[in-house]
Design a protein around this motif. Structure first.
Motif, short mmCIF file in Angstrom:
data_model
loop_
_atom_site.label_atom_id
_atom_site.label_comp_id
_atom_site.label_asym_id
_atom_site.label_seq_id
_atom_site.Cartn_x
_atom_site.Cartn_y
_atom_site.Cartn_z
N ALA A 34 -5.29 -0.62 1.18
CA ALA A 34 -3.95 -0.02 1.03
C ALA A 34 -3.26 -0.62 -0.18
O ALA A 34 -3.56 -1.75 -0.59
N THR A 35 -2.33 0.14 -0.76
CA THR A 35 -1.50 -0.34 -1.86
C THR A 35 -0.06 0.08 -1.62
O THR A 35 0.21 1.00 -0.86
N GLY A 36 0.86 -0.61 -2.29
CA GLY A 36 2.27 -0.27 -2.16
C GLY A 36 3.05 -0.78 -3.35
O GLY A 36 2.61 -1.69 -4.05
N MET A 41 4.22 -3.64 5.33
CA MET A 41 3.84 -2.23 5.24
C MET A 41 2.33 -2.06 5.13
O MET A 41 1.73 -1.21 5.79
N LEU A 42 1.70 -2.90 4.29
CA LEU A 42 0.24 -2.84 4.14
C LEU A 42 -0.46 -3.18 5.46
O LEU A 42 -1.46 -2.55 5.82
N CYS A 43 0.06 -4.16 6.16
CA CYS A 43 -0.53 -4.56 7.45
C CYS A 43 -0.39 -3.43 8.47
O CYS A 43 -1.31 -3.18 9.26
N GLU A 44 0.75 -2.74 8.45
CA GLU A 44 0.94 -1.62 9.36
C GLU A 44 -0.06 -0.51 9.07
O GLU A 44 -0.63 0.10 9.99
N LYS A 45 -0.29 -0.24 7.78
CA LYS A 45 -1.27 0.79 7.40
C LYS A 45 -2.66 0.44 7.91
O LYS A 45 -3.42 1.32 8.34
N ALA A 46 -3.00 -0.85 7.85
CA ALA A 46 -4.33 -1.30 8.27
C ALA A 46 -4.39 -1.61 9.76
O ALA A 46 -5.45 -1.95 10.29
N ARG A 47 -3.22 -1.53 10.43
CA ARG A 47 -3.12 -1.84 11.86
C ARG A 47 -3.57 -3.27 12.16
O ARG A 47 -4.34 -3.53 13.09
#
Length: 263
Positions: free
Chosen positions: A25-27, A45-51
């Motif tokens: 993921a990127t942001g 946010m990146l951690c949320e994307k990767a769960r």
């Protein structure tokens, strides 16, 4: 194991999350006085994307102009080293980078790598906006167009203009003069790209390398600029995957490298 990188530039704060040899993921956020808060928000946010949770990260490494100010990062690494490690992951398949051309918002860099992919030498232009993404943005505004249209428009040119100024202020005046002479927009843009390629190409000719040229930074998304570099250097120029995030990706790759060494 997941690793994260933060690239704290003067205009944008970028973040990347990697696992193994994959960008997960990127942001990106605008840089500002709340860089610490923005960095924390980006990592969350990146951690949320990767769960995953922040505790699942092996390390967070920062790079860029304000890299030492980000409290969430365990350590920091120079932009030059980060870009060298970044292309290990972002180079197109089958490409071995020997030279990196990085066109950022506020500076441009040419990095020469050795056969192991480590920094051999580099040269950097950070004294003037000419040759940077800011230069393209300023000229695009004068020509009443947007950054995303600059590349395609310039490729329509049949007679590129000569733009000789190496200072962005004088180049602006030169472009206004070309407009007054009723030169076509696409010809002015093509001339701008040729001017940048000539200026930065001269920096790259200082180095000896026997492998591929990879372009990174936001400028790498400009197809007209990439073609101008190919014409100037008389060879193929390959665009990195996620080019504008190469620094952040490189910081994450470097954090993994240091962790594997037990450092």
């Amino acid at each position: 194991m997941y690793y994260a990188g933060l690239d704290a530039g003067s205009t944008y704060l970028k973040a990347a999350l990697i696992k193994d040899n994959e960008v997960i993921a990127t942001g990106v956020e605008n840089s500002g006085i709340s860089n610490n808060e923005n960095a924390t928000n980006l990592i969350n946010m990146l951690c949320e994307k990767a769960r995953i949770k922040i505790d699942d990260l092996g390390c967070i490494m920062s790079t860029g102009y304000s890299r030492r100010s980000l409290d969430i990062a365990k350590d920091n690494v120079s932009e030059i080293t980060a870009h060298a490690f970044g292309v290990q992951l972002t180079s197109p398949e089958g490409i071995k980078p020997g030279l990196i051309i990085d066109i950022g918002g506020q500076d441009s860099k040419v990095i020469c790598l050795n056969n192991d992919g480590l920094v051999k030498n580099f040269v950097m232009n950070d004294k003037c906006a000419a040759g940077t993404g800011k230069f393209i943005e300023v000229i695009a505004q004068i020509l009443d167009t947007t950054i995303d249209k600059v590349g395609p428009l310039s490729k329509e040119s049949l007679s590129p203009c000569d733009i000789n100024s190496t200072c962005v202020v004088f180049a602006q005046t030169e472009v206004i003069s070309l407009i007054a002479r009723k030169k076509k927009r696409e010809d002015i843009l093509a001339g701008m790209h040729q001017s940048m390629a000539k200026r930065i190409g001269k920096m790259g000719r200082k180095f000896e390398y026997d492998s591929d040229i990879v372009m990174t930074g936001g400028g790498a998304k400009n197809s007209g600029l990439v073609e101008a570099f190919e014409d100037e250097l008389m060879t193929d120029v390959f665009v990195a995957n996620h080019p504008q995030f190469n620094g952040a990706i490189g910081a994450a790759v470097y954090s993994r490298y240091m962790a594997n060494k037990g450092l």
